[in-house]
Design an enzyme around this catalytic site. Structure first.
Site: not given
Length: 295
Positions: A215, A82
């Site tokens: 999630g 990232k």
């Protein structure tokens, strides 16, 4: 790198190769090996999983290159990493390390509140998050080769990923139903580049793969997202914040592959131990909602 490496066709093709699979967040070589042995199609190397980033607060940045190189040396599957939204140098550093994909990620603290990266300037393919067709189309126009729902990272709560996947797919159907002379007004209203909308209309889908993320905490969560039309699944904190990471990793991979086999999913879910601790989205303050980052 060859002259063809880095073309749009090659980069999108690399992302297509991950279709139907699970990509897992890892923070060291040991976790990367667990992910590979469980059947992950790729790993995301970072210093802290989203749940720990959320708990720590403050500014979250690109991982130490030592961690990225350690993970790259430990596995044979693709390695992602990232960078902060708009951080030109973090992206170039990761590219120089030889990562297979870069995620311009809202999980990290944005470096630029106006501009995302021009991903067409890089030879490495990029992954980006989206909540709706406007965000999806803008990231594609910038050169993203893979999309994912933003969800709400580090919460173990699937509701936002479901919302984003349903929103994008509903808007794809809407675009497909429009006449071409109606697309410009739709582009104006959504902030989606006209040329990308035209491509979506002609294909009847996004021109790049769209994974679920943000999630996913259980095998059933993974299967749900696949049934809603995801091309694959990212699991951030859900593996290594669970009671039994090895079993959760294998179970989520199997459930992603066999997402309509309910007896198998039931079997996979038995005796897994506790999933990661979840957070109710309504308890988050506006500044704690990572999905709001990016534009």
């Amino acid at each position: 790198m060859t002259n063809v490496t880095g073309t749009e066709r090659v980069k999108r093709g690399m992302a297509e190769m991950q279709k139907g699979g699970v990509i897992m967040d890892v923070i060291n070589a040991e976790q990367a090996k667990i992910a590979e042995e469980a059947g992950a199609v790729a790993v995301m190397a970072l210093e802290r999983v989203p749940a720990d980033i959320r708990a720590a607060g403050g500014v979250s940045r690109m991982a130490d290159p030592t961690i990225v190189e350690e993970v790259m040396g430990a596995v044979s599957i693709p390695v992602m990493a990232k960078c902060r939204i708009g951080h030109l140098v973090e992206a170039r550093v990761l590219e120089s390390l030889g990562v297979d994909y870069i995620d311009e990620s809202e999980v990290l603290t944005p470096a630029d509140e106006v501009y995302h990266l021009n991903k067409r300037d890089y030879t490495v393919p990029f992954v980006c998050g989206c909540r709706d067709i406007g965000e999806a189309a803008r990231r594609i126009a910038e050169g993203a080769s893979m999309l994912r729902t933003k969800g709400e990272p580090g919460t173990g709560n699937i509701v936002e990923a479901v919302r984003h996947m349903r929103q994008v797919n509903a808007e794809i159907r809407q675009v497909a139903s429009l006449r071409e002379d109606e697309l410009m007004t739709y582009a104006k209203n959504t902030g989606a580049p006209y040329e990308v909308l035209l491509e979506i209309k002609r294909l009847g889908r996004l021109p790049v793969v769209n994974f679920a993320a943000g999630g996913v905490a259980t095998p059933a969560d993974a299967a749900l997202m696949m049934q809603l039309g995801a091309d694959g699944v990212f699991v951030g904190s859900g593996i290594f914040k669970s009671e039994n990471p090895e079993r959760f990793a294998r179970a989520i991979v199997e459930a992603t592959t066999h997402y309509e086999d309910y007896e198998l999913i039931a079997s996979l879910s038995k005796g897994l131990g506790n999933a990661m601790k979840g957070i109710e989205i309504s308890t988050l303050l506006p500044e704690q909602r990572m999905q709001e980052r990016g534009w």
